[in-house]
Write a protein that holds these residues in place. Structure first.
Motif, PDB file in Angstrom:
ATOM      1  N   ARG A 130       0.827  -1.208   0.000  1.00 37.44           N
ATOM      2  CA  ARG A 130       0.000   0.000   0.000  1.00 37.44           C
ATOM      3  C   ARG A 130       0.863   1.262   0.000  1.00 37.44           C
ATOM      4  NH1 ARG A 130      -5.228   1.065   0.892  1.00 37.44           N
ATOM      5  NH2 ARG A 130      -5.780   3.146   1.654  1.00 37.44           N
ATOM      6  N   ALA A 131       1.946   1.243   0.766  1.00 37.87           N
ATOM      7  CA  ALA A 131       2.838   2.399   0.793  1.00 37.87           C
ATOM      8  C   ALA A 131       3.440   2.644  -0.587  1.00 37.87           C
ATOM      9  CB  ALA A 131       3.941   2.178   1.824  1.00 37.87           C
ATOM     10  N   SER A 132       3.885   1.583  -1.264  1.00 35.62           N
ATOM     11  CA  SER A 132       4.453   1.747  -2.603  1.00 35.62           C
ATOM     12  C   SER A 132       3.383   2.142  -3.616  1.00 35.62           C
ATOM     13  CB  SER A 132       5.134   0.445  -3.049  1.00 35.62           C
ATOM     14  OG  SER A 132       6.317   0.212  -2.329  1.00 35.62           O
ATOM     15  N   ALA A 133       2.179   1.578  -3.468  1.00 34.48           N
ATOM     16  CA  ALA A 133       1.092   1.926  -4.387  1.00 34.48           C
ATOM     17  C   ALA A 133       0.736   3.401  -4.268  1.00 34.48           C
ATOM     18  CB  ALA A 133      -0.135   1.062  -4.099  1.00 34.48           C
ATOM     19  N   ALA A 134       0.824   3.951  -3.062  1.00 36.15           N
ATOM     20  CA  ALA A 134       0.543   5.379  -2.872  1.00 36.15           C
ATOM     21  C   ALA A 134       1.559   6.231  -3.622  1.00 36.15           C
ATOM     22  CB  ALA A 134       0.550   5.714  -1.387  1.00 36.15           C
ATOM     23  N   ARG A 135       2.831   5.811  -3.623  1.00 29.26           N
ATOM     24  CA  ARG A 135       3.867   6.556  -4.339  1.00 29.26           C
ATOM     25  C   ARG A 135       3.671   6.433  -5.853  1.00 29.26           C
ATOM     26  NH1 ARG A 135       8.425   8.004  -2.060  1.00 29.26           N
ATOM     27  NH2 ARG A 135       9.801   7.090  -3.615  1.00 29.26           N
ATOM     28  N   LEU A 136       3.278   5.258  -6.307  1.00 21.41           N
ATOM     29  CA  LEU A 136       2.975   5.097  -7.725  1.00 21.41           C
ATOM     30  C   LEU A 136       1.791   5.974  -8.130  1.00 21.41           C
ATOM     31  CD1 LEU A 136       3.301   1.224  -7.986  1.00 21.41           C
ATOM     32  CD2 LEU A 136       4.716   2.850  -9.222  1.00 21.41           C
ATOM     33  N   ALA A 137       0.758   5.994  -7.288  1.00 27.50           N
ATOM     34  CA  ALA A 137      -0.436   6.779  -7.592  1.00 27.50           C
ATOM     35  C   ALA A 137      -0.120   8.267  -7.672  1.00 27.50           C
ATOM     36  CB  ALA A 137      -1.508   6.523  -6.526  1.00 27.50           C
ATOM     37  N   SER A 138       0.817   8.736  -6.836  1.00 25.80           N
ATOM     38  CA  SER A 138       1.163  10.157  -6.856  1.00 25.80           C
ATOM     39  C   SER A 138       1.784  10.559  -8.189  1.00 25.80           C
ATOM     40  CB  SER A 138       2.126  10.483  -5.704  1.00 25.80           C
ATOM     41  OG  SER A 138       3.397   9.883  -5.921  1.00 25.80           O
ATOM     42  N   VAL A 139       2.532   9.634  -8.813  1.00 24.52           N
ATOM     43  CA  VAL A 139       3.127   9.924 -10.121  1.00 24.52           C
ATOM     44  C   VAL A 139       2.083   9.797 -11.229  1.00 24.52           C
ATOM     45  CG1 VAL A 139       4.866   9.201 -11.813  1.00 24.52           C
ATOM     46  CG2 VAL A 139       5.416   9.202  -9.388  1.00 24.52           C
TER      47      VAL A 139
END
Length: 562
Positions: A303-312
């Protein structure tokens, strides 16, 4: 499209639902057969050992053989499906992030290249692990369900105790997940920051050594690395705490169930075989509980990595573009009408087919602003920028990129061969020799025994600055865009080579009826232009031939004839 961490994770599951369904079902079968092992042993004791008969013994042995055959093969088959889904999803996410970062419309993420690189690699891989978390969670839940049903059949209070105790245990473990998500996110941000810093330092290492600042840079990296270490240790301590809590609570549950079952066996309430089944299932329950705990950790990290992907993926574009492909063949190839942007003020410019126009900017900031405008990267500016008579913001972005090519002062070369770098902007190699000759780069090719097949290191670092400039110019000439914009294409070459380069540029671009805009202070290049615009304080203050301006304008003379 607006992306969130949840959307990225749900989409990952949805676009691999076939493999995920197969993987989850087969892994659930694996866990169910594992749970069936202590049940089978209990039946074996009650039906075969106690009776002393051969037939039940043979049936039990056959059943155990089938169980272990299914158990081992189910794990391999299920894990294979899930791993394939994870790898495919990682690949798709990397492509998605790469497309978004390389989109010619730009992005407003505010992230450095090293951070984007980490998101496209490490975070893409970790976000895909939501598929593992889901599959393991489903398999663990299946094992607990089978174990609970079996315990209910043996003794209802025992079954109810497990059915109530295990969910409470799992919920208790999951209370640590928000903390784990926050710390994992902080760790990944710290790693990205340190990676970006390392990328910047490596890229500017020669400059740092030249000014004697390498020690300060190393100290800055050391501090950043220490912050990353602290963030990693905090995330690891939370992981360790969750593992410890999971092990301790599952052990207490096992001891409680085994103790109660032993008491029931002593009182004759359950048989010896049922006691073995209960103890075996209670001991086995530690495995699915551990799976659920582990899946929670993986889910938090994902989830933490998905949040960073979503921000891009959700970052807004720097410039707005349209979909029109209609241009006027009779209109100027590129024109600026009353354009004001940063230091520029009411700039007028028009490029006709076959025209070579030079621009001399007394202030380098004016040159940078003009390049940003003609490249279509100015997010907001006054006035109009037209390509083929149509507003650039109304045109399809691919048409704009095909029509206007901006070759920056700092040439980018890529790992590969000289040939692959020169052909990067075109699929037609027929004009390769002509473009190389016009860019005065023939000697760069001939300096190597393998010629065009000579391998280049990343960013062409094995070449000199002048060689990189000339190869970049040759690549731009070979691409033959309708409008070519050059920024100081000869600053790293000697005077003789500069003259050859200027003659080749004028010959190729003028003969082919293509428009060329050159921002430079080189008299050799300005002398080959059909006209020269002089920009001072952001405005065009003079226009004419190079020779005329050099004779009549003292400021022009001082800037050019040095």
């Amino acid at each position: 499209m607006e992306f969130t961490a949840g959307r990225v994770m749900r989409r990952a599951i949805g676009r691999h639902r076939g493999r995920m369904l197969a993987g989850c079902l087969v892994l659930a079968l694996h866990q169910a057969t594992e749970a069936a092992v202590p049940i089978t042993i209990g039946i074996f004791v009650d039906r075969a050992v106690s009776s002393g008969r051969l037939e039940p013994l043979l049936w039990c042995v056959l059943m155990m053989f089938v169980l272990f055959a299914v158990l081992s093969n189910a794990w391999k088959a299920g894990a294979r499906q899930v791993v394939r889904a994870i790898e495919y999803e990682t690949h798709l996410l990397r492509l998605e992030i790469s497309r978004r970062v390389l989109d010619p419309r730009g992005h407003q993420t505010g992230l450095r290249s090293g951070e984007l690189l980490l998101i496209a690699t490490s975070d893409a891989e970790k976000a895909s692990l939501v598929l593992r978390a889901v599959s393991l969670g489903f398999a663990g839940s299946t094992a607990l369900a089978v174990s609970s049903v079996a315990l209910l059949l043996v003794d209802v209070p025992l079954g109810l105790g497990v059915m109530i105790g295990v969910p409470l245990l799992v919920l208790g473990i999951q209370t640590l997940s928000p903390l784990l998500t926050r710390r994992t996110s902080s760790q990944q941000e710290a790693v990205a920051d340190t990676t970006a810093l390392a990328t910047d330092l490596v890229g500017g290492l020669r400059t740092l050594r030249g000014i004697g600042a390498q020690h300060n840079a190393a100290e800055r990296y050391r501090r950043s690395s220490q912050q990353t270490l602290k963030a990693t240790l905090r995330a690891a301590s939370t992981n360790g705490l969750q593992d410890g809590v999971t092990t301790a609570l599952s052990g207490l549950l096992l001891a409680a169930v085994a103790g109660v079952a032993g008491w029931f066996a002593l009182n004759g309430r359950i048989t010896i075989g049922e006691l073995i089944t209960v103890v075996g299932l209670a001991q086995f329950a530690a495995e699915p509980v551990g799976l659920l705990g582990y899946s929670g950790q993986v889910f938090a990290m994902s989830r933490a990595s998905a949040a960073r992907l979503a921000s891009v993926l959700s970052s807004p574009f720097e410039i707005a573009t349209g979909t029109s492909t209609a241009v006027d063949p009779a209109a100027p190839l590129l024109s600026l009408q009353d354009v004001s942007y940063k230091t520029l003020s009411s700039v007028e410019l028009a490029l006709q087919p076959g025209e070579l126009v030079g621009v001399l900017c007394y202030d380098p900031r004016d040159a940078d602003a003009l390049l940003t405008v003609v490249a279509g990267r100015a997010a907001s500016h006054e006035g109009r920028v037209l390509v083929g008579g149509a507003a650039v913001e109304e045109l399809d972005i691919d048409l704009v990129r095909r029509s206007v090519l901006v070759e920056q002062h700092d040439t980018d070369l890529f790992e590969g061969t000289l040939r692959s770098n020169l052909l990067a902007g075109t699929s037609d190699p027929s004009g390769l020799e002509r473009a190389v000759s016009a860019a005065a780069a023939t000697d760069v090719i001939e300096a190597h025994a393998d010629g065009l097949e000579h391998p280049l290191a990343d960013r062409g670092r094995t070449l000199s600055g002048g060689q990189r400039q000339r190869l970049g110019l040759a690549r731009a000439l070979l691409a033959a865009p309708p409008v070519l914009v050059l920024h100081d294409p000869s600053t790293a070459v000697d005077a003789v080579t500069e003259e050859l380069l200027a003659e080749g540029l004028a010959e190729v671009r003028g003969a082919d009826g293509l428009a060329t805009l050159v921002l430079t202070s080189s008299p050799a290049l300005l002398g080959k232009m059909h006209r020269v615009l002089v920009v001072s304080d952001g405005a065009v203050v003079a226009e004419g031939r190079h020779a005329e301006l050099a004779e009549t304008d003292p400021a022009y003379q001082e800037a050019v004839l040095r």
